[in-house]
Design a protein around this motif. Structure first.
Motif, mmCIF file in Angstrom:
data_model
loop_
_atom_site.group_PDB
_atom_site.id
_atom_site.type_symbol
_atom_site.label_atom_id
_atom_site.label_comp_id
_atom_site.label_asym_id
_atom_site.label_seq_id
_atom_site.Cartn_x
_atom_site.Cartn_y
_atom_site.Cartn_z
ATOM 1 N N LEU A 147 0.527 1.249 8.374
ATOM 2 C CA LEU A 147 -0.692 1.439 7.593
ATOM 3 C C LEU A 147 -1.890 1.566 8.524
ATOM 4 O O LEU A 147 -2.040 0.790 9.471
ATOM 5 C CB LEU A 147 -0.898 0.238 6.657
ATOM 6 C CG LEU A 147 -1.999 0.334 5.608
ATOM 7 C CD1 LEU A 147 -1.686 1.417 4.582
ATOM 8 C CD2 LEU A 147 -2.183 -1.016 4.900
ATOM 9 N N LEU A 148 -2.731 2.548 8.271
ATOM 10 C CA LEU A 148 -3.980 2.678 9.018
ATOM 11 C C LEU A 148 -4.947 1.601 8.564
ATOM 12 O O LEU A 148 -5.030 1.284 7.369
ATOM 13 C CB LEU A 148 -4.591 4.057 8.778
ATOM 14 C CG LEU A 148 -3.782 5.246 9.315
ATOM 15 C CD1 LEU A 148 -4.146 6.523 8.557
ATOM 16 C CD2 LEU A 148 -4.033 5.432 10.806
ATOM 17 N N GLN A 155 -2.135 5.176 2.397
ATOM 18 C CA GLN A 155 -1.889 5.182 3.830
ATOM 19 C C GLN A 155 -2.955 4.461 4.645
ATOM 20 O O GLN A 155 -2.810 4.299 5.854
ATOM 21 C CB GLN A 155 -1.793 6.625 4.357
ATOM 22 C CG GLN A 155 -0.743 7.477 3.699
ATOM 23 C CD GLN A 155 -1.205 8.076 2.380
ATOM 24 O OE1 GLN A 155 -2.372 8.455 2.245
ATOM 25 N NE2 GLN A 155 -0.313 8.173 1.410
ATOM 26 N N MET A 156 -4.035 4.011 3.996
ATOM 27 C CA MET A 156 -5.148 3.429 4.749
ATOM 28 C C MET A 156 -5.776 2.278 3.977
ATOM 29 O O MET A 156 -5.985 2.376 2.765
ATOM 30 C CB MET A 156 -6.213 4.505 5.015
ATOM 31 C CG MET A 156 -7.314 4.095 5.962
ATOM 32 S SD MET A 156 -8.388 5.512 6.326
ATOM 33 C CE MET A 156 -9.134 4.977 7.862
ATOM 34 N N ASN A 157 -6.030 1.190 4.694
ATOM 35 C CA ASN A 157 -6.678 0.026 4.095
ATOM 36 C C ASN A 157 -8.025 -0.191 4.765
ATOM 37 O O ASN A 157 -8.113 -0.289 5.992
ATOM 38 C CB ASN A 157 -5.799 -1.225 4.280
ATOM 39 C CG ASN A 157 -6.302 -2.418 3.488
ATOM 40 O OD1 ASN A 157 -7.295 -2.333 2.769
ATOM 41 N ND2 ASN A 157 -5.617 -3.545 3.613
ATOM 42 N N PHE A 191 0.829 -1.202 0.000
ATOM 43 C CA PHE A 191 0.000 0.000 0.000
ATOM 44 C C PHE A 191 0.865 1.255 0.000
ATOM 45 O O PHE A 191 0.641 2.197 -0.770
ATOM 46 C CB PHE A 191 -0.938 -0.002 1.212
ATOM 47 C CG PHE A 191 -2.313 -0.536 0.927
ATOM 48 C CD1 PHE A 191 -3.435 0.253 1.103
ATOM 49 C CD2 PHE A 191 -2.481 -1.838 0.478
ATOM 50 C CE1 PHE A 191 -4.699 -0.235 0.847
ATOM 51 C CE2 PHE A 191 -3.748 -2.337 0.208
ATOM 52 C CZ PHE A 191 -4.867 -1.529 0.395
ATOM 53 N N LYS A 192 1.866 1.275 0.867
ATOM 54 C CA LYS A 192 2.718 2.451 0.970
ATOM 55 C C LYS A 192 3.531 2.654 -0.312
ATOM 56 O O LYS A 192 3.818 3.788 -0.708
ATOM 57 C CB LYS A 192 3.624 2.321 2.185
ATOM 58 C CG LYS A 192 2.842 2.348 3.499
ATOM 59 C CD LYS A 192 3.655 1.924 4.692
ATOM 60 C CE LYS A 192 4.624 2.985 5.120
ATOM 61 N NZ LYS A 192 5.316 2.622 6.377
ATOM 62 N N TYR A 209 -4.362 13.946 12.588
ATOM 63 C CA TYR A 209 -3.456 13.065 13.337
ATOM 64 C C TYR A 209 -3.142 11.810 12.521
ATOM 65 O O TYR A 209 -2.007 11.311 12.538
ATOM 66 C CB TYR A 209 -4.070 12.674 14.680
ATOM 67 C CG TYR A 209 -3.665 13.549 15.836
ATOM 68 C CD1 TYR A 209 -2.463 13.340 16.518
ATOM 69 C CD2 TYR A 209 -4.478 14.592 16.273
ATOM 70 C CE1 TYR A 209 -2.090 14.131 17.589
ATOM 71 C CE2 TYR A 209 -4.121 15.404 17.349
ATOM 72 C CZ TYR A 209 -2.921 15.169 18.005
ATOM 73 O OH TYR A 209 -2.536 15.962 19.061
ATOM 74 N N ALA A 210 -4.148 11.280 11.826
ATOM 75 C CA ALA A 210 -3.922 10.096 10.995
ATOM 76 C C ALA A 210 -2.941 10.410 9.874
ATOM 77 O O ALA A 210 -2.059 9.598 9.556
ATOM 78 C CB ALA A 210 -5.247 9.606 10.423
ATOM 79 N N LYS A 211 -3.073 11.573 9.278
ATOM 80 C CA LYS A 211 -2.159 11.962 8.205
ATOM 81 C C LYS A 211 -0.736 12.118 8.736
ATOM 82 O O LYS A 211 0.233 11.712 8.077
ATOM 83 C CB LYS A 211 -2.662 13.250 7.549
ATOM 84 C CG LYS A 211 -3.973 13.049 6.784
ATOM 85 C CD LYS A 211 -4.501 14.329 6.155
ATOM 86 C CE LYS A 211 -5.790 14.036 5.374
ATOM 87 N NZ LYS A 211 -6.329 15.224 4.685
ATOM 88 N N TYR A 212 -0.628 12.687 9.898
ATOM 89 C CA TYR A 212 0.698 12.840 10.500
ATOM 90 C C TYR A 212 1.293 11.475 10.835
ATOM 91 O O TYR A 212 2.463 11.206 10.542
ATOM 92 C CB TYR A 212 0.601 13.696 11.765
ATOM 93 C CG TYR A 212 1.939 13.932 12.431
ATOM 94 C CD1 TYR A 212 2.733 15.007 12.064
ATOM 95 C CD2 TYR A 212 2.410 13.057 13.416
ATOM 96 C CE1 TYR A 212 3.980 15.218 12.658
ATOM 97 C CE2 TYR A 212 3.654 13.255 14.017
ATOM 98 C CZ TYR A 212 4.428 14.341 13.639
ATOM 99 O OH TYR A 212 5.649 14.530 14.219
ATOM 100 N N TRP A 213 0.506 10.608 11.458
ATOM 101 C CA TRP A 213 0.990 9.281 11.842
ATOM 102 C C TRP A 213 1.468 8.503 10.618
ATOM 103 O O TRP A 213 2.451 7.760 10.680
ATOM 104 C CB TRP A 213 -0.112 8.518 12.559
ATOM 105 C CG TRP A 213 0.298 7.174 13.082
ATOM 106 C CD1 TRP A 213 0.901 6.893 14.273
ATOM 107 C CD2 TRP A 213 0.138 5.910 12.415
ATOM 108 N NE1 TRP A 213 1.129 5.549 14.397
ATOM 109 C CE2 TRP A 213 0.679 4.917 13.277
ATOM 110 C CE3 TRP A 213 -0.404 5.518 11.186
ATOM 111 C CZ2 TRP A 213 0.681 3.564 12.932
ATOM 112 C CZ3 TRP A 213 -0.388 4.173 10.848
ATOM 113 C CH2 TRP A 213 0.141 3.210 11.714
ATOM 114 N N ALA A 214 0.756 8.689 9.492
ATOM 115 C CA ALA A 214 1.107 7.971 8.263
ATOM 116 C C ALA A 214 2.267 8.624 7.518
ATOM 117 O O ALA A 214 2.703 8.101 6.491
ATOM 118 C CB ALA A 214 -0.110 7.900 7.347
#
Length: 568
Positions: free
Chosen positions: A206-207, A160-162, A154-155, A362-367
């Motif tokens: 990955l989220l 960034q999210m599945n 994915f990355k 926060y999710a965008k930052y974490w990823a």
């Protein structure tokens, strides 16, 4: 640009993704920490821009330049929060992701459905076994490894999210939409398998999004086309459907997707989908189960939600309910306008919008989106078709093979005896036959199409009587391995007769289809291989060639003869 460009992602970084230690802090843990980047981005947003962050739109790379351009214009104009990729190819998607990120002032969160990896949506990519197949595997560490590989894939293409894994408990054999997408009928097995897959992806950066809350496994209606209703009591839902979600929330799930179902025990409002229910989304999930992560709607273009809530009202109600991400609105521009109006009318507190936007940031930052917006477009195909991924697929397939009707593990038949290998359901010689032919040197191949009539079946039946060993593969050649595999009545009679004669069978289909093959329980041995793909045929052949010992267990109950957990 709010974020800086980073060095092009390469195969070296792919290797580091797979070998590095797991991320030190989970997304859920990161929510408790001060974050200067999140605050900086958030404080520069207008109210309209904040609302737009909640909306994720559809993207494809197989619909031509005009379609891709239209999505780009929407990203630039509407300043939406993310995109969800569907069909296309990995190289094209990497290129388009780069293009779309450049158009967005705030980095986009890019997602897709990858329950069995990139291959669920993209051509030329790896497809791992379906979750029903994985439900038979006894070594959950293999599913963790699969999660790490999927995260790397994915990355590599800029996601960034599945929207996976599926945590539904499929205890309804007639379920038309979940079925083989579930790990099975046992709540403990489902929770353990989904948890291992989830942890692998999250440790890989990955989220994830567990789905379909509060549980879509016991329905016989497809929410893509209508609104299913769960009529079970709250006690039943608590003890069964909600179990995997509750356990995996405790284990740090980053996201949960809410299904479109009407559930009177949780919200008595007639025809109200769970996606639009504040008692379910906020009352049960966020407050009752203390879920702090991202709450994502199932696709808002599905008939299960828009059938009774038209003209954008479904989008407004989804936000009121407490969802953080509104996936695939029928019209995102209209939806943003209507949500702004609902905020002005005090139907939605602005504090609720702010909370959702901060979770998304926060999710965008974490990823890692605070520092990256470009992926390498060189060597994408090779990078998402790694040898180690293919080796893991082989191991997963072999570990899933389930042997029924044997008092002891399968032992290879004599490779010297005259052997016939018959494939039913297909007109061409199969991988299963060719693989077995390397071991059974004195073998003959026959095939019978799924619609074979009396004359063709009678001719083959006479031939089978001439051989000392009979091995029969039953193949479902449909794209997805659901119930209702079609075989002619004459073929079913042949299967029944050969089972009584102690032939050996291998089923390359959903195990629920065994209930439509009366008499097969009398066979000498029955190998369940779950799906049609070559890697499953190779695994079944390895078992019959005494190269692999089958350890899989049935993840669902098929009949009294084939209960949950059966297998050597």
């Amino acid at each position: 640009m709010i974020f800086k460009r980073f060095a092009l992602l390469s195969i070296g970084i792919i290797a580091s993704i797979l070998t590095a230690e797991a991320q030190q802090k989970s997304y859920i843990q990161s929510l408790d920490e001060p974050n200067a980047w999140v605050d900086s981005v958030f404080n520069k947003m207008s109210r309209r821009q904040k609302i737009a962050q909640l909306f994720f739109v559809r993207a494809h790379t197989n619909k031509g330049a005009a379609y891709a351009d239209s999505v780009g214009k929407l990203i630039r104009k509407e300043r939406i929060g993310g995109i969800v990729f569907f069909q296309g190819g990995p190289g094209r998607q990497a290129e388009l992701s780069n293009r779309y990120q450049k158009l967005s002032r705030v980095p986009l969160l890019v997602a897709s459905d990858g329950e069995w990896g990139l291959g669920m949506r993209l051509d030329s990519t790896i497809s791992y076994p379906y979750q029903m197949t994985l439900g038979a595997v006894q070594d959950n560490q293999l599913l963790y490894q699969m999660g790490r590989q999927v995260a790397a894939d994915f990355k590599r293409v800029g996601m960034q999210m599945n929207f996976a894994p599926d945590a539904d408990i499929n205890n309804n054999p007639k379920n038309p939409i979940i079925n083989y997408r579930s790990f099975g009928e046992n709540k403990y097995n489902v929770a353990e398998k989904a948890g291992a897959y989830m942890k692998g992806m999250q440790d890989g950066g990955l989220l994830v999004t567990l789905k379909h809350f509060p549980g879509h496994g016991d329905t016989d209606v497809d929410s893509h086309y209508d609104l299913p209703q769960l009529k079970f009591s709250k006690a039943r839902l608590d003890s069964l459907e909600l179990f995997p979600f509750e356990r995996l929330i405790q284990e740090g799930a980053a996201g949960i997707m809410v299904a479109h179902m009407n559930i009177p025990a949780l919200d008595p409002t007639p025809n109200l989908p769970s996606t639009l229910s504040r008692p379910i989304v906020t009352g049960l999930l966020k407050q009752g189960m203390s879920f702090k992560g991202l709450v994502v709607t199932d696709a808002m273009e599905m008939k299960g939600v828009v059938k009774n809530y038209k003209d954008g009202e479904a989008d407004v109600l989804a936000v009121i309910a407490g969802n953080d991400i509104i996936e695939l609105s029928e019209n995102s521009e209209r939806a943003v306008r209507l949500v702004r109006k609902a905020v002005r009318e005090e139907r939605i507190p602005i504090e609720q919008i702010d909370s959702s936007v901060k979770k998304i940031l926060y999710a965008k930052y974490w990823a890692g989106l605070n520092r990256q917006d470009t992926v390498s477009t060189t060597g994408v195909y090779a990078d998402v078709n790694r040898p180690e991924s293919k080796m893991l697929i082989k191991k997963l397939a072999e570990s899933s093979i389930t042997v029924l009707n044997s008092s002891s593990p399968i032992k290879a038949l004599s490779p010297q005896k005259r052997t016939v290998i018959l494939s039913i359901g297909t007109s061409g010689i199969t991988t299963f036959q060719r693989e077995l032919g390397t071991f059974y040197k004195n073998a003959v191949y026959f095939t019978l199409d799924k619609n074979a009539g009396a004359a063709a079946v009678a001719k083959i039946s006479r031939e089978l009587d001439r051989f000392e060993q009979v091995i029969i593969g039953i193949h479902d050649t449909r794209t997805r391995p659901g119930n209702g595999m079609v075989l002619s009545a004459d073929l079913k009679t042949l299967i029944k007769n050969q089972a009584a004669r102690q032939s050996i069978f291998a089923l390359f289909a959903n195990p629920y289809n065994l209930s439509g093959l009366p008499g097969i329980e009398k066979s000498k041995s029955l190998i369940v291989a779950y799906q049609k793909e070559d890697f499953m045929q190779q695994a079944a052949a390895a078992v019959l060639s005494n190269k692999v010992i089958a350890t899989g267990k049935l993840p669902v109950t098929v009949s009294p003869s084939f209960p949950y957990g059966a297998g050597m």
